[in-house]
Design an enzyme around this catalytic site. Structure first.
Site, PDB file in Angstrom:
ATOM      1  N   ARG A 144     -11.024  -9.300   0.785  1.00 61.20           N
ATOM      2  CA  ARG A 144      -9.886 -10.190   0.573  1.00 61.20           C
ATOM      3  C   ARG A 144      -9.591 -11.110   1.760  1.00 61.20           C
ATOM      4  O   ARG A 144      -8.423 -11.456   2.008  1.00 61.20           O
ATOM      5  CB  ARG A 144      -8.632  -9.379   0.213  1.00 61.20           C
ATOM      6  N   SER A 147      -1.154  -7.907  -6.451  1.00 60.22           N
ATOM      7  CA  SER A 147      -1.150  -6.780  -5.514  1.00 60.22           C
ATOM      8  C   SER A 147      -0.553  -7.226  -4.186  1.00 60.22           C
ATOM      9  O   SER A 147      -0.983  -8.221  -3.603  1.00 60.22           O
ATOM     10  CB  SER A 147      -2.567  -6.265  -5.292  1.00 60.22           C
ATOM     11  N   GLU A 171      -1.482  -7.970   1.449  1.00 61.47           N
ATOM     12  CA  GLU A 171      -2.456  -8.916   0.918  1.00 61.47           C
ATOM     13  C   GLU A 171      -1.791 -10.260   0.698  1.00 61.47           C
ATOM     14  O   GLU A 171      -2.425 -11.311   0.826  1.00 61.47           O
ATOM     15  CB  GLU A 171      -3.047  -8.375  -0.382  1.00 61.47           C
TER      16      GLU A 171
END
Length: 309
Positions: free
Chosen positions: A178, A229, A299
């Site tokens: 990510r 998320s 995130e």
């Protein structure tokens, strides 16, 4: 951030594009929160994009690049500088000989997944439920279902504020979970080329794509504004599992709530403030670290000034 009375919009010479002052960013983020951008621009083509950067080079301002706003939490106090949105930069080109697709930064990655599936090409079935753009997917190495952008990216063209264009391969992007070398910088993804796998049944690829979408819808909350998320998954346990074990599903601060369906989602349950969401993120981090000795890493990209009071 306190801004003075708004100046007039700035017309970029030779274009129909305006740089607008004091634009609310709540309309441009999936959380539906955020204060004012000092300046905001959404170029629609290469000419307007070049004109924007030409103007920007003459200013002493920070730059925020904004795609779909699906992975951002922007302060209620707003953002200084120029916010440049890629939402109108949309173009796709399919090469049937190489099974490659080149898409502009503002193209929704989920729509691209359907377009590829309809051609019987494999490779983007995982992206069907991701609420971001091609540019965002390249920058943050978006992924799902054990696949990610880095696996299929051939190259990406990026534009620096000084006007320099670069074509970068995945090796140059330093990809990991990510994240990439583009994250946190001022280089703007203009377009990206992905390698797909042709020769499959259209119905078969469409079925897999639809199954992935239904799986996401059944396991993740899509009925309220969120950023997807919130935390990166540590090992060996997923962030949602660590949060759920502490009984935090449904926990609220103001109108921000830890989702009952999936604990790694924080929802805007109606007129939440960015500060509500920020405080809830910090509260979850503190509880998880205290109990599990694991510091959850967000995130979601958090921008601007926030209050914990």
């Amino acid at each position: 951030m306190v801004l003075s009375s708004a100046p007039s919009p700035i017309h970029l010479p030779g274009t129909e594009c305006f740089i607008r002052p004091r634009v609310s960013l709540a309309d441009f983020t999936s959380y539906r929160v955020g204060g004012l951008a000092q300046w905001y621009v959404a170029p629609r083509n290469w000419n307007e994009l070049q004109a924007t950067f030409e103007w920007f080079r003459g200013q002493d301002l920070p730059l925020l690049l904004l795609g779909a706003g699906s992975n951002l939490l922007i302060s209620d106090r707003g953002i200084p500088g120029l916010v440049l949105s890629t939402r109108y930069l949309r173009r796709t080109h399919f090469d049937p000989e190489t099974a490659r697709i080149t898409a502009s930064a503002g193209e929704p990655i989920a729509r691209l997944a359907w377009q590829v599936a309809k051609r019987g090409w494999r490779g983007l079935e995982w992206a069907v439920g991701i609420p971001g753009t091609v540019g965002g997917a390249v920058v943050m190495n978006a992924g799902a279902h054990n696949h990610c952008a880095a696996q299929y990216l051939v190259s990406t063209t990026v534009l620096s504020p000084d006007g320099t264009l670069e074509e970068l391969t995945p090796d140059a992007l330093n990809y990991s979970y990510r994240t990439s070398a583009l994250q946190g910088g001022n280089r703007l993804v203009i377009e990206a080329t992905f390698q797909l796998q042709p020769g499959f049944s259209r119905d078969e690829v469409m079925e897999t794509t639809n199954r992935n979408l239904q799986q996401r819808k059944s396991s993740q909350p899509y009925d309220r504004p969120s950023c997807g998320s919130v935390f990166r998954n540590p090992t060996p346990h997923a962030a949602g599992w660590l949060i759920e074990q502490l009984g935090l599903k449904g926990y609220r601060i103001g109108n921000a709530e830890v989702a009952r369906r999936h604990a790694n989602f924080i929802l805007n349950c109606g007129n939440a403030k960015a500060d509500d969401i920020f405080r809830l993120i910090r509260y979850v981090q503190e509880r998880v670290e205290s109990h599990w000795s694991v510091l959850l890493e967000p995130e979601v990209k958090i921008l601007g000034e926030f209050s914990l009071i």
